[in-house]
Design a protein around this motif. Structure first.
Motif, PDB file in Angstrom:
ATOM      1  N   PHE A 126     -31.413  19.039  36.552  1.00  0.00           N
ATOM      2  CA  PHE A 126     -31.364  17.702  37.157  1.00  0.00           C
ATOM      3  C   PHE A 126     -32.102  17.701  38.491  1.00  0.00           C
ATOM      4  O   PHE A 126     -32.905  16.798  38.778  1.00  0.00           O
ATOM      5  CB  PHE A 126     -29.912  17.261  37.348  1.00  0.00           C
ATOM      6  N   ALA A 182     -23.782  24.844  31.736  1.00  0.00           N
ATOM      7  CA  ALA A 182     -23.456  23.790  32.701  1.00  0.00           C
ATOM      8  C   ALA A 182     -24.215  23.977  34.013  1.00  0.00           C
ATOM      9  O   ALA A 182     -24.764  23.016  34.577  1.00  0.00           O
ATOM     10  CB  ALA A 182     -21.947  23.765  32.956  1.00  0.00           C
ATOM     11  N   ILE A 183     -24.267  25.210  34.498  1.00  0.00           N
ATOM     12  CA  ILE A 183     -24.985  25.481  35.756  1.00  0.00           C
ATOM     13  C   ILE A 183     -26.479  25.219  35.580  1.00  0.00           C
ATOM     14  O   ILE A 183     -27.135  24.628  36.457  1.00  0.00           O
ATOM     15  CB  ILE A 183     -24.731  26.925  36.215  1.00  0.00           C
ATOM     16  N   LEU A 227     -27.288  21.501  35.659  1.00  0.00           N
ATOM     17  CA  LEU A 227     -27.257  20.970  37.030  1.00  0.00           C
ATOM     18  C   LEU A 227     -28.576  21.233  37.747  1.00  0.00           C
ATOM     19  O   LEU A 227     -29.143  20.339  38.393  1.00  0.00           O
ATOM     20  CB  LEU A 227     -26.095  21.593  37.799  1.00  0.00           C
ATOM     21  N   MET A 283     -32.276  19.588  30.453  1.00  0.00           N
ATOM     22  CA  MET A 283     -30.953  19.270  30.990  1.00  0.00           C
ATOM     23  C   MET A 283     -30.052  18.705  29.899  1.00  0.00           C
ATOM     24  O   MET A 283     -28.903  19.146  29.730  1.00  0.00           O
ATOM     25  CB  MET A 283     -31.081  18.255  32.128  1.00  0.00           C
ATOM     26  N   ILE A 341     -26.501  20.303  28.108  1.00  0.00           N
ATOM     27  CA  ILE A 341     -25.238  19.563  28.056  1.00  0.00           C
ATOM     28  C   ILE A 341     -24.756  19.421  26.618  1.00  0.00           C
ATOM     29  O   ILE A 341     -23.571  19.642  26.308  1.00  0.00           O
ATOM     30  CB  ILE A 341     -25.416  18.182  28.712  1.00  0.00           C
TER      31      ILE A 341
END
Length: 580
Positions: free
Chosen positions: A561, A554-555, A558, A456, A460
């Motif tokens: 996470f 970005a997807i 997410l 993750m 980012i």
């Protein structure tokens, strides 16, 4: 044609001889043993135990146990000495057996009287330190070489194209698109869609196959097939021929990772499995670096002979793999592990009597549909698949279009790009992959979400680095940002695959890995989509790369996470967390 035929005939003859002499090679590599009593104990290095001995001594409370299940229909050896070709040396159960071959009971009692052993305060139940046998590292090294050949062959097509040169005899020799006469849209199909056409389907087939057949044989055979396809590409006379060979290449390469990752999960304990997975996944970057350096090879001998060189290396790697890979005994669920059945609690107790252990008597092979049902039953695994799908989109978008982007934006730096990009891919990818595996292994003991937090964070951090790559106006600045992007982003594989392995019963891990590989089909939709936006949509390559890759990262971040939160919930449900 003659060199190609000769290469294939020699490869076939060599592998045939290797198959006939495999038992002798294994005998030379295996540790010496003495005849033992009941259960077939060895009298030498305590790292190794026969499969039925491991079944006999493995306590049901062990966090990680090498309780083996032999292939149905194969009898276990009753006495000491070398095992048959179907039974391999096993790593000593981490909580069973003394260090000098003594009874397991005393060690079990010590474990029972010390419940905190192997568990960090407020952390997760983990493995104690265990010595991994050298044959596991040799096998891992050979699997890495196979994967390097896989990625070199797969990525070579990215570096033998140039759409900004005039058609001449010299450029036709150097660049495939000029020699065969195809455009950017066809290149997008060739680089991604053609490879995925059978790769996605064969990944599921391969995942199931490696759960029931020899993974070593699958590895060697697939390496020979994709090498043959590379040799065939060298004599192709048109786009349809190259497209068809690329399809067959993808079907062969689909067998690589399901076989390798399931072997790694059996060769290494969970405490170092993330590191082992990361070492193996570094083949992506080493193979990609060799493909980048092939720009120089391509300029010297042309794209046809470059494919012949890659094919010859693949054949050599296949032969070495047939000689040196030691396929481990398959690990099946023990009590307390995912997928453990009712019969698992008694399997360890009956190991001395039946000889076959859990593999022959307790473990029934699921159908393919049942195996898929088990794989998709886990919420964690489903989230891993979603995060992986979008991460593949970002990776394939960069892999396919990065070289054309740099060649078009900085045309005077093509030779420098070939060398420096190889350093970026190999150096940045290796460093990131290795550190990602080590960090996830070390800190997941304190918090199991770390294995998901690492990828993750990588996604980012990769976004601003990638923006620097595509917006940079200086060649060296853009390349520096590309190095930073690789270091940030490529930490994801080791921890992700380990989450997948730990979230599935060992007897369906091949199917799970097959589904994981199939998700690359989703990822390979990104490059032709980018090509369509460039050619038909009128967008600039720079803008397409900037927005699509950043969105995919970005997807994926997410979903990673959510993977971490699901892993934590799984550990709480299974009682693997120890309260502070």
């Amino acid at each position: 044609m003659l060199p190609v035929r000769t290469t294939l005939v020699v490869a076939w003859a060599t592998v045939f001889w290797v198959g006939r002499s495999e038992a002798l090679v294994r005998a030379a590599l295996a540790p010496s043993t003495k005849a033992g009593g009941v259960g077939g104990r060895t009298g030498t290095n305590h790292i190794f135990r026969y499969p039925q001995h491991c079944a006999a001594v493995a306590p049901s409370s062990s966090t990680w146990s090498r309780r083996s299940a032999l292939t149905p229909g194969r009898a276990a050896p009753r006495r000491g000495g070398l095992e048959s070709s179907s039974a391999r040396v096993s790593v000593l159960s981490m909580s069973g057996g003394g260090t000098d071959g003594g009874p397991a009971g005393a060690q079990d009692k010590r474990n029972a009287s010390s419940p905190k052993e192997g568990v960090s305060k407020g952390g997760v139940e983990g493995d104690s330190k265990v010595k991994v046998p050298w044959v596991s590292w040799v096998s891992l090294a050979m699997l890495l070489l196979v994967y390097i050949s896989n990625q070199w062959t797969r990525s070579l097509v990215y570096y033998v194209q140039n759409f900004d040169v005039a058609t001449t005899e010299a450029t036709a020799k150097e660049f495939m698109n000029v020699g065969l006469g195809f455009d950017e849209t066809q290149y997008g199909l060739l680089a991604s869609f053609s490879f995925t056409l059978l790769f996605s389907t064969c990944s599921l087939i391969a995942g199931r196959a490696v759960d029931v057949v020899s993974r070593k044989t699958a590895t060697v055979a697939s390496c020979l097939v994709w090498s043959a396809m590379a040799a065939g590409t060298s004599i192709a006379n048109g786009f349809p021929t190259v497209f068809g060979l690329r399809v067959l290449q993808g079907s062969a390469q689909a067998f690589t990772t399901p076989a390798a990752y399931t072997m790694i999960s059996d060769l290494f304990p969970a405490s170092v499995r993330g590191t082992a997975n990361s070492i193996y996944s570094s083949g992506v970057y080493l193979g990609g670096a060799l493909a980048s350096l092939s720009l120089l090879l391509n300029g010297a001998i042309g794209w046809r002979d470059s494919h012949l060189v890659v094919a010859a290396v693949g054949v050599a790697v296949a032969v070495l793999s047939a000689l040196l890979i030691q396929e481990p005994t398959r690990e099946f669920p023990t009590a307390g592990e995912p997928g453990a059945g009712a019969g698992d609690n008694t399997a360890a107790k009956s190991g001395d009597k039946g000889g076959g252990g859990a593999g022959e008597e307790s473990e029934e092979r699921e159908s393919f549909q049942e195996a898929l049902g088990i794989v998709f039953k886990s919420n964690t695994v489903r989230l891993v698949f979603l995060a992986t799908a979008f991460r593949f989109c970002a990776g394939f978008g960069i892999g396919v279009w990065c070289a054309p982007f740099f060649r078009g934006r900085f045309p005077s730096n093509s030779s420098e790009y070939a060398v420096l990009n190889a350093f970026v891919v190999a150096g940045g990818g290796l460093l990131s992959s290795f550190l990602g595996g080590v960090i996830s292994d070390k800190y997941s003991v304190e918090d199991p979400r770390v294995r998901a937090w690492v990828p993750m964070a990588g996604c980012i951090l990769a976004i601003p680095c990638w923006i620097g790559v595509v917006t940079g106006t200086n060649f060296y600045v853009s390349l520096a940002f590309l190095l930073a992007e690789y270091i940030a982003a490529e930490c994801w594989f080791g921890g992700t695959v380990t989450i997948l392995q730990e979230g599935l019963p060992p007897n369906v891990r091949g199917v799970g890995q097959g589904v994981f590989s199939t998700l690359s089909a989703f990822g390979t939709l990104a490059p032709p989509l980018m090509g369509y936006l460039i050619q038909q949509g009128g967008f600039e390559l720079q803008d397409v790369l900037l927005y699509t890759v950043a969105a995919f990262y970005a997807i994926s971040a997410l979903f990673f996470f959510f993977v971490g939160e699901s892993v934590l919930a799984d550990h709480k449900r299974d009682g693997k967390l120890k309260e502070a």
